[in-house]
Design an enzyme around this catalytic site. Structure first.
Site, PDB file in Angstrom:
ATOM      1  N   LYS A 175      59.489  25.491 126.095  1.00 22.06           N
ATOM      2  CA  LYS A 175      59.914  26.161 124.858  1.00 22.06           C
ATOM      3  C   LYS A 175      58.822  25.978 123.801  1.00 22.06           C
ATOM      4  CE  LYS A 175      61.614  25.407 120.826  1.00 22.06           C
ATOM      5  NZ  LYS A 175      61.160  26.595 120.078  1.00 22.06           N
ATOM      6  N   GLY A 228      55.936  17.164 117.837  1.00 21.29           N
ATOM      7  CA  GLY A 228      56.455  17.795 116.625  1.00 21.29           C
ATOM      8  C   GLY A 228      56.692  16.745 115.559  1.00 21.29           C
ATOM      9  N   SER A 229      57.626  17.036 114.682  1.00 22.70           N
ATOM     10  CA  SER A 229      57.831  16.155 113.525  1.00 22.70           C
ATOM     11  C   SER A 229      58.630  14.910 113.927  1.00 22.70           C
ATOM     12  CB  SER A 229      58.551  16.916 112.425  1.00 22.70           C
ATOM     13  OG  SER A 229      59.732  17.470 112.939  1.00 22.70           O
ATOM     14  N   GLY A 233      61.858  14.475 116.466  1.00 22.91           N
ATOM     15  CA  GLY A 233      61.603  13.583 117.606  1.00 22.91           C
ATOM     16  C   GLY A 233      62.664  12.502 117.733  1.00 22.91           C
ATOM     17  N   CYS A 284      48.053  17.165 113.254  1.00 23.23           N
ATOM     18  CA  CYS A 284      48.677  15.835 113.248  1.00 23.23           C
ATOM     19  C   CYS A 284      47.637  14.772 112.919  1.00 23.23           C
ATOM     20  CB  CYS A 284      49.321  15.560 114.595  1.00 23.23           C
ATOM     21  SG  CYS A 284      48.218  15.877 115.957  1.00 23.23           S
ATOM     22  N   GLU A 385      53.869  12.640 105.269  1.00 21.54           N
ATOM     23  CA  GLU A 385      53.063  13.700 105.876  1.00 21.54           C
ATOM     24  C   GLU A 385      53.311  15.006 105.122  1.00 21.54           C
ATOM     25  OE1 GLU A 385      54.118  15.252 109.824  1.00 21.54           O
ATOM     26  OE2 GLU A 385      52.007  15.015 110.356  1.00 21.54           O
TER      27      GLU A 385
HETATM   28  P1  NAP Z   1      58.888  20.620 114.501  1.00 25.61           P
HETATM   29  O1  NAP Z   1      59.557  21.390 113.437  1.00 25.61           O
HETATM   30  O2  NAP Z   1      59.364  19.250 114.800  1.00 25.61           O
HETATM   31  O3  NAP Z   1      58.971  21.549 115.812  1.00 25.61           O
HETATM   32  C1  NAP Z   1      58.363  21.202 117.016  1.00 25.61           C
HETATM   33  C2  NAP Z   1      59.064  21.901 118.154  1.00 25.61           C
HETATM   34  O4  NAP Z   1      60.397  21.404 118.260  1.00 25.61           O
HETATM   35  C3  NAP Z   1      59.192  23.412 117.973  1.00 25.61           C
HETATM   36  O5  NAP Z   1      59.085  24.043 119.217  1.00 25.61           O
HETATM   37  C4  NAP Z   1      60.594  23.536 117.418  1.00 25.61           C
HETATM   38  O6  NAP Z   1      61.166  24.804 117.614  1.00 25.61           O
HETATM   39  C5  NAP Z   1      61.310  22.486 118.233  1.00 25.61           C
HETATM   40  N1  NAP Z   1      62.572  22.020 117.668  1.00 25.61           N
HETATM   41  C6  NAP Z   1      63.021  22.131 116.395  1.00 25.61           C
HETATM   42  N2  NAP Z   1      64.260  21.595 116.297  1.00 25.61           N
HETATM   43  C7  NAP Z   1      64.595  21.132 117.517  1.00 25.61           C
HETATM   44  C8  NAP Z   1      65.734  20.462 118.046  1.00 25.61           C
HETATM   45  N3  NAP Z   1      66.777  20.153 117.291  1.00 25.61           N
HETATM   46  N4  NAP Z   1      65.741  20.132 119.361  1.00 25.61           N
HETATM   47  C9  NAP Z   1      64.684  20.413 120.139  1.00 25.61           C
HETATM   48  N5  NAP Z   1      63.571  21.055 119.691  1.00 25.61           N
HETATM   49  C10 NAP Z   1      63.520  21.394 118.400  1.00 25.61           C
HETATM   50  O7  NAP Z   1      57.324  20.493 114.217  1.00 25.61           O
HETATM   51  P2  NAP Z   1      56.292  21.637 113.813  1.00 25.61           P
HETATM   52  O8  NAP Z   1      56.528  22.019 112.397  1.00 25.61           O
HETATM   53  O9  NAP Z   1      56.281  22.700 114.845  1.00 25.61           O
HETATM   54  O10 NAP Z   1      54.911  20.840 113.936  1.00 25.61           O
HETATM   55  C11 NAP Z   1      54.443  20.018 112.945  1.00 25.61           C
HETATM   56  C12 NAP Z   1      54.714  18.559 113.264  1.00 25.61           C
HETATM   57  O11 NAP Z   1      54.206  18.246 114.546  1.00 25.61           O
HETATM   58  C13 NAP Z   1      53.997  17.622 112.311  1.00 25.61           C
HETATM   59  O12 NAP Z   1      54.854  16.559 111.984  1.00 25.61           O
HETATM   60  C14 NAP Z   1      52.819  17.113 113.139  1.00 25.61           C
HETATM   61  O13 NAP Z   1      52.303  15.870 112.755  1.00 25.61           O
HETATM   62  C15 NAP Z   1      53.423  17.069 114.483  1.00 25.61           C
HETATM   63  N6  NAP Z   1      52.379  17.082 115.507  1.00 25.61           N
HETATM   64  C16 NAP Z   1      52.119  15.919 116.172  1.00 25.61           C
HETATM   65  C17 NAP Z   1      51.121  15.874 117.113  1.00 25.61           C
HETATM   66  C18 NAP Z   1      50.835  14.605 117.881  1.00 25.61           C
HETATM   67  O14 NAP Z   1      50.241  14.695 118.943  1.00 25.61           O
HETATM   68  N7  NAP Z   1      51.225  13.445 117.389  1.00 25.61           N
HETATM   69  C19 NAP Z   1      50.372  17.034 117.393  1.00 25.61           C
HETATM   70  C20 NAP Z   1      50.657  18.205 116.683  1.00 25.61           C
HETATM   71  C21 NAP Z   1      51.678  18.221 115.745  1.00 25.61           C
HETATM   72  P3  NAP Z   1      61.071  25.955 116.484  1.00 25.61           P
HETATM   73  O15 NAP Z   1      59.639  26.256 116.298  1.00 25.61           O
HETATM   74  O16 NAP Z   1      61.835  27.062 117.103  1.00 25.61           O
HETATM   75  O17 NAP Z   1      61.713  25.385 115.245  1.00 25.61           O
END
Ligand code: NAP
Length: 495
Positions: A175, A228-229, A233, A284, A385
């Site tokens: 996904k 993700g966030s 997580g 990130c 962040e």
């Molecule tokens: P996000 O809002 O947490 O979304 C990440 C993924 O999770 C998306 O595919 C999202 O779908 C999905 N998601 C949302 N709600 C969910 C739920 N309840 N259950 C399961 N999946 C769900 O993060 P983002 O805004 O896409 O990315 C930014 C974040 O990612 C930042 O915090 C960044 O630091 C982090 N990040 C971390 C790394 C690392 O390796 N540490 C690398 C890159 C990014 P939708 O898009 O459909 O909402």
């Protein structure tokens, strides 16, 4: 009319069962619709998991070097389509072309690494404590992997997860983020074309709440790899506990670059500009804090502000653009709200600070590269962040204090130190709490064959990249072969 895209389930391109769709738009020009994608739900996830489960029973028996051959083919196809993918990625998430090319290249590197791992996947042979008995430990695949990814590295991150998962003999239900379904679809097209059997890779588009939750909660999904966030997580970790799934979490960061008074300031300047404003600060590993020695503070700040003010905002497809838009309105508004928060906390704006919507930027989600000075370690802009082009500058007097400030956050992903003093460099390597430390290089720039991940609330201890990720996608099986012809009781007959 916008192009219509579909899910891939069991080797067939299909609509969501509900028939519903959602739009994908260009953040540099929100009027431009890139395509429509299936707005899937639980029933589509059920179909994909069923296909992945059935495919697993055959795929796990394919010799790993053969699986590696398909990985090599995937890498070759990605090379052939690199420019096309990079352009589509820039259109759907905004970062400039040089960076989207780099994102695709990281996927290519990961494919070729996985191809070679097909001829390694090393186990161990170890001596048994009993005579005429052979002992070894083997890696075995686990089953169906649920892959949930963010939008900021829409090619690299899915490949970090799916290539080692599939090379190891697992199958995937993927996904992607709702902001980057196009890049994800191109990746899956390539994986399909390279010869993966039906059901080995499945893509289900749709929202995190519906599709993401359905994957995490599904009893027939064995492991979840999520980037993700931190908030999402934590929720995934709680939900996955019900079925005791293995979960890898790569989460948020609040990375810092330290600049000591003995540093090469021109080098440190290039580093902080690239670290803070590359990918519009939406990495990130982005540099969101600069910890700057008081002896070089004024000199460095005047150099930094001049360069930041000169950065050219614009559509990432234009060669002159250096900083693209935020990925969507919500993200741009979050950045603007943190500017308010910083000002209310008493920090001072040294550069930027405004939404940029003049002329060619009028239809996109642009925000000026922004620098705050007079930031103290306790402020929210120093701790949380922001995920946008905002840099908080904190004054420091020595390496010890700098490391303490750097560590004063719940996150621990990337870090950087600019110094010419080898003693300070090694002190920093030892004492900084982060998964990645760069010396005389910015906080961004991970290579595909090294471990990638963070400590503290950046993750839960797993690593992507290189050899380490294969520990996540395999189980260790211990095997004993007794050829003595008699019952030998370990710990009893030999002592
Ligand atoms: P996000 O809002 O947490 O979304 C990440 C993924 O999770 C998306 O595919 C999202 O779908 C999905 N998601 C949302 N709600 C969910 C739920 N309840 N259950 C399961 N999946 C769900 O993060 P983002 O805004 O896409 O990315 C930014 C974040 O990612 C930042 O915090 C960044 O630091 C982090 N990040 C971390 C790394 C690392 O390796 N540490 C690398 C890159 C990014 P939708 O898009 O459909 O909402």
């Amino acid at each position: 009319m916008a192009q219509k895209f579909q899910n891939l389930i069991n080797g067939r391109w299909v609509d969501a069962r509900s028939g519903q769709t959602f739009e994908n738009r260009n953040p540099a020009n929100w009027n431009e619709v890139i395509g429509t994608f299936p707005k899937s739900g639980k029933e589509d996830v059920d179909d994909a998991v069923k296909a992945a489960r059935a495919a697993f029973e055959k795929w796990r028996l394919v010799p790993a070097p053969k699986r590696g051959d398909i990985m090599r083919k995937i890498g070759d196809l990605m090379v052939a389509r690199k420019e096309e993918i990079a352009r589509e990625m820039t259109r759907e998430m905004g970062k400039v072309l040089a960076e989207t090319r780099g994102d695709v290249q990281e996927g290519i590197d990961t494919a070729y690494y996985a191809a070679t791992e097909g001829r390694r996947l090393f186990g161990h042979t170890v001596p048994s404590e009993l005579p005429n008995k052979f002992a070894m430990a083997l890696r075995v695949p686990i089953g169906v992997a649920g892959i949930i990814t963010p939008w900021n590295f829409p090619m690299a991150i899915p490949t970090w997860k799916m290539f080692p998962a599939i090379l190891s003999g697992n199958t995937c239900v993927f996904k992607p983020a709702s902001d980057t379904p196009r890049t994800a679809t191109m990746l899956v097209e390539i994986m399909n074309e390279a010869g993966l059997p039906p059901g080995v890779v499945n893509i289900v588009h749709g929202g995190g709440g519906e599709v993401g939750n359905a994957i995490v909660g599904h009893p027939d999904v064995d492991l979840i790899s999520f980037t993700g966030s931190t908030g999402i997580g934590k929720g995934i970790s709680r939900m996955a506990a019900d079925t005791l799934k293995r979960v890898s979490l790569e989460l948020g960061g609040k990375n810092a670059q330290i600049v000591m008074d003995d540093a090469d300031l021109d080098l440190a300047l290039d580093g902080v500009l690239w670290g803070a404003f590359g990918t519009t600060g939406q990495r990130c590993t982005a540099t969101s804090r600069l910890i700057l020695h008081e002896k070089v503070y004024d000199t460095f700040m005047s150099m930094l502000v001049a360069r930041a003010n000169a950065l050219k905002l614009g559509d990432g497809l234009l060669p002159e653009s250096q900083v693209g838009p935020c990925v969507n309105k919500g993200q741009r508004d979050t950045v603007a709200s943190y500017v308010e928060i910083g000002l209310n906390e008493g920090a001072k704006l040294a550069a930027g600070g405004k939404i940029a919507a003049d002329g060619a930027l009028a239809n996109g989600w642009f925000h000026q590269p922004t620098i705050f000075t007079d930031v103290t370690p306790g402020m929210r802009i120093a701790k949380e962040e922001i995920f946008g082009p905002v840099l908080s500058v904190i004054r420091t007097k020595d390496i010890g204090e700098s490391i303490r400030i750097l560590n004063d956050t719940i996150y621990g992903l990337s870090s950087s130190v600019y110094t010419r003093d080898i003693n300070k460099a090694f002190q920093a390597i030892r004492d900084i709490q982060s998964g990645i430390t760069y010396i005389n290089a910015p906080t961004i720039g991970a290579e595909a064959h090294l471990p990638f991940g963070g400590v503290k609330q950046t993750g839960n201890g797993h690593r992507e990249g290189g050899w380490t990720v294969y520990d996540f996608y395999t189980e260790w099986k211990a095997v004993y072969v007794d050829y003595s012809g008699s019952l030998q009781r370990a710990q009893i007959d030999n002592y």
